[in-house]
Design a protein around this motif. Structure first.
Motif, short mmCIF file in Angstrom:
data_model
loop_
_atom_site.label_atom_id
_atom_site.label_comp_id
_atom_site.label_asym_id
_atom_site.label_seq_id
_atom_site.Cartn_x
_atom_site.Cartn_y
_atom_site.Cartn_z
N ILE A 1 0.69 -1.47 0.07
CA ILE A 1 -0.02 0.11 0.00
C ILE A 1 0.78 1.34 -0.01
CG2 ILE A 1 -1.75 1.36 1.33
CD1 ILE A 1 -2.86 -1.28 2.33
N ALA A 2 1.85 1.35 0.90
CA ALA A 2 2.78 2.26 0.79
C ALA A 2 3.60 2.75 -0.51
CB ALA A 2 3.93 2.03 1.88
N GLY A 3 3.69 1.42 -1.19
CA GLY A 3 4.58 1.69 -2.48
C GLY A 3 3.64 2.17 -3.49
N ASP A 4 2.26 2.50 -3.52
CA ASP A 4 1.35 2.85 -4.25
C ASP A 4 1.60 4.41 -4.54
OD1 ASP A 4 -0.75 1.87 -5.87
OD2 ASP A 4 -1.52 3.63 -5.40
N GLY A 5 2.11 5.00 -3.55
CA GLY A 5 2.41 6.70 -4.00
C GLY A 5 1.99 7.20 -2.41
N PRO A 6 2.37 8.61 -2.51
CA PRO A 6 2.16 9.58 -1.34
C PRO A 6 0.53 9.47 -1.00
CG PRO A 6 2.14 10.84 -3.22
CD PRO A 6 2.52 9.52 -3.76
N LEU B 1 7.78 3.54 2.39
CA LEU B 1 7.12 4.90 3.25
C LEU B 1 7.80 6.01 2.62
CD1 LEU B 1 6.20 3.20 6.58
CD2 LEU B 1 4.45 4.33 4.80
N CYS B 2 9.28 5.88 2.47
CA CYS B 2 10.38 7.00 2.48
C CYS B 2 10.29 7.37 0.94
CB CYS B 2 11.69 6.66 2.97
SG CYS B 2 11.88 6.15 4.63
N ARG B 3 9.61 6.65 -0.04
CA ARG B 3 9.94 6.64 -1.42
C ARG B 3 9.35 7.98 -2.02
NH1 ARG B 3 10.84 3.05 -5.87
NH2 ARG B 3 10.94 1.34 -4.55
N SER B 4 8.19 8.31 -1.83
CA SER B 4 7.39 9.32 -2.31
C SER B 4 7.73 10.59 -2.03
CB SER B 4 5.74 9.11 -2.33
OG SER B 4 5.44 7.87 -2.80
N LYS B 5 7.78 11.50 -2.84
CA LYS B 5 8.22 12.94 -2.56
C LYS B 5 7.52 13.84 -3.13
CE LYS B 5 11.64 13.36 -6.18
NZ LYS B 5 13.24 13.43 -6.58
N ASP B 6 6.25 13.68 -3.14
CA ASP B 6 5.26 14.67 -3.98
C ASP B 6 3.91 14.46 -3.22
OD1 ASP B 6 4.17 16.84 -5.32
OD2 ASP B 6 3.66 15.67 -7.03
N PRO B 7 3.91 15.08 -1.73
CA PRO B 7 4.91 15.76 -1.12
C PRO B 7 5.98 14.64 -0.33
CG PRO B 7 3.04 15.38 0.17
CD PRO B 7 2.61 14.93 -1.11
N TYR B 8 6.79 15.21 0.35
CA TYR B 8 8.14 14.53 1.01
C TYR B 8 7.20 13.90 2.46
CZ TYR B 8 11.68 16.29 -1.92
OH TYR B 8 12.63 16.49 -2.82
N LEU B 9 7.84 12.80 2.92
CA LEU B 9 7.49 12.41 4.06
C LEU B 9 7.81 13.50 5.10
CD1 LEU B 9 6.70 9.28 5.37
CD2 LEU B 9 9.08 9.36 5.65
N PRO B 10 6.68 13.56 6.09
CA PRO B 10 6.90 14.41 6.74
C PRO B 10 7.98 14.53 8.02
CG PRO B 10 4.50 13.64 7.04
CD PRO B 10 5.34 12.97 5.80
N SER C 1 17.30 11.56 1.38
CA SER C 1 18.60 12.60 1.11
C SER C 1 17.96 13.19 -0.45
CB SER C 1 19.66 11.83 0.86
OG SER C 1 19.85 10.98 -0.18
N ASP C 2 17.19 12.79 -1.20
CA ASP C 2 16.66 13.32 -2.44
C ASP C 2 15.72 14.69 -2.32
OD1 ASP C 2 16.27 13.95 -4.76
OD2 ASP C 2 15.11 12.13 -5.23
N GLY C 3 16.57 15.74 -2.10
CA GLY C 3 15.81 16.96 -1.81
C GLY C 3 16.70 18.21 -1.81
N GLU C 4 16.30 19.34 -0.81
CA GLU C 4 16.98 20.39 -0.57
C GLU C 4 17.74 20.16 0.32
OE1 GLU C 4 16.47 23.06 -2.44
OE2 GLU C 4 15.15 22.23 -3.81
#
Length: 512
Positions: free
Chosen positions: A173-178, A216-225, A259-262
């Motif tokens: 379920i987590a792998g499906d997206g944000p 759970l860490c994968r999606s970045k739109d939005p990023y994980l809180p 680590s993928d981000g600002e």
């Protein structure tokens, strides 16, 4: 030239505002954006639980499954759920559609709460897990039927195989997206998952937990809180220090996503202190040949060196530059490409860090990639050379040419990729800039290498920007009346001139 100005706005160099340059650095990274599906799959259908032995798979008809699942007999319900999950384990999406259309999801979800019937719970959970391995629409059906709270409740089951099955379902379920990742977070899935981790948890179970946390860490739109990241970090750090290769791989992928981000996201990872461990994994003989570990570990390091100067220096101080030559010469072109990308990020830094690249002998393998690497690796190497000509000193640019980089990029002017050609033209233009004091010598060397023939042909390129850049470069050299001069008889002319006018160049060579 407008095109060049637009490109330079994406890079760091000493002629621009230092406060804004590093913030833009992430934009210049030509990253590997395709998911490496062979190494890390977001969803899994054919499940092997660590707590159960393998079994033979034989499929019943959908009619038999519907009849048994909808019966009032517990034994028939178990048989129906078991037949359903076996069918879903071997068949494609059409079988998932049949199960959904038959209205069986509500029955499966209802079975999850039957604590006095653990076998039925398990078979229903497995069947639902296989449904979530399908498309986003399939996952939506499971979530809409209320399965998420039920799966989270199963994480605390005293039956290890039931708890592990719930972990796998949540991972799918987590792998499906944000969207569904956030549904899981809202239902407090993360604390429940972390509660499953203990010194007594079997390695196979830990692997499934690591995979789920990574998803759970994968999606970045939005990023994980950020609050959720802080909850997960201690366990991810612990995973990174285990010896199991599967767990190590999942932990490295998790950190690559985080680590993928600002820069503020990168700083969270840097402060964990994991960088020396990542370098150790990249340098360890056992893991060197294990692509599933090298790829995400290298991606994480590459993300970090796309951050601030200080963040990049932490990676350098941890010994990354000593490992990098081996990675640039790795047997897998995908690793070479990632390594060249990481190098290009470091090369976008100040001249001090470029000098550290020189001191560690990294220009030689970089030129090797330019000459004989696959095209994707060459493309990353071209960007690295470009960055050196932007932020490097005159001495460093001269040394770059001396190692054969100019010759290599001149030959690459024949490639069909207009973006790569533009980067090469801008690189040559940077080398021939007046600040170097070597415009004449460089143009002579380009002529000796046959570069002007290629550049002249580019004036007829189908890409307008390439045409303009080629014409601009030819005009610059024409102004010093070099194109019509006799061929350069001494290829070291540019270096001899530099040594006469810049004594520090001799010091640079002696240091190397």
């Amino acid at each position: 030239m407008a095109c060049t100005e637009a490109r330079l706005s994406r890079f760091k160099n000493k002629f621009r505002d230092p406060a804004k340059l590093r913030e833009k650095r992430i934009a210049m990274c030509v990253k590997l954006r395709k998911d490496q599906k062979n190494e890390h799959i977001m969803k899994r259908r054919k499940i092997t639980l660590s707590s159960l032995p393998d079994e033979e798979i034989s499929c019943a008809s959908i009619e038999d499954i519907v009849r048994d699942v909808n019966s009032d007999c517990i034994l028939l319900q178990i048989r129906g759920c078991q037949a359903a999950r076996k069918l879903l384990s071997v068949e494609r999406d059409s079988s998932i559609n049949e199960i959904i259309i038959a209205g069986l999801l509500s029955r499966f979800v209802a079975f999850l709460s039957m604590e006095d019937e653990p076998t039925l719970q398990f078979e229903a959970a497995w069947a639902l897990t296989n449904v979530t391995s399908g498309t986003s629409w399939h996952t939506k059906q499971v979530v809409d039927h209320g399965a998420v709270p039920a799966f989270i409740a199963l994480l605390s089951s005293p039956m290890l195989h039931i708890s592990e099955q719930a972990v796998w379902a949540i991972g799918n379920i987590a792998g499906d997206g944000p969207v569904y990742r956030d549904v899981l977070i809202a239902c407090n899935a993360v604390p429940a998952l972390l509660a499953c981790i203990s010194p007594d948890t079997p390695l196979g179970f830990l692997h499934n937990l690591a995979w789920t946390l990574s998803n759970l860490c994968r999606s970045k739109d939005p990023y994980l809180p950020g609050s959720v990241v802080q909850q997960m970090l201690p366990s991810l750090i612990m995973f990174l220090h285990l010896s199991d290769k599967n767990i190590l791989s999942e932990a490295c992928w998790a950190f690559s996503y985080l680590s993928d981000g600002e820069n503020d996201r990168i700083e969270v990872v840097v402060r964990t202190g994991i960088i020396p461990r990542l370098i150790e994994l990249l340098n360890h003989e056992d893991t060197y040949c294990t692509l599933s570990i090298v790829a995400p570990a290298l991606r994480t390091v590459g993300n970090i060196v796309s951050g601030s100067d200080a963040q990049t220096q932490v990676v350098i101080d941890a010994g990354f530059l000593e490992v990098l030559p081996k990675l640039l010469r790795h047997s897998k072109s995908s690793v070479q490409k990632e390594a060249a990308w990481a190098l290009s990020n470091i090369a976008a830094g100040p001249s001090k860090q470029i000098q550290q690249l020189i001191n560690c002998g990294l220009f030689a393998p970089l030129v090797e990639l330019l000459r004989s690497g696959d095209f994707k690796s060459q493309r990353e190497a071209v960007w690295a050379v470009m960055n050196i000509t932007i932020g490097g000193t005159v001495d460093q640019m001269i040394f770059l040419v001396r190692t054969g980089a100019l010759e290599a990029i001149v030959h690459l002017l024949q490639v069909r990729d207009a973006k790569v050609v533009m980067v090469i033209l801008d690189t040559i233009n940077n080398l021939a800039a007046e600040k170097s004091g070597e415009t004449e010598g460089l143009c002579r060397l380009i002529e000796e290498l046959g570069g002007f023939a290629h550049i002249e042909m580019l004036q007829n390129h189908e890409n307008v920007s390439v045409c303009k850049a080629a014409s601009h470069l030819l005009d610059k050299c024409t102004e010093v009346s070099l194109i019509s001069l006799r061929p350069l008889t001494n290829p070291n002319y540019i270096f001899l001139v530099a040594s006469e006018h810049n004594s520090s160049f001799q010091t640079l060579n002696s240091d190397l």
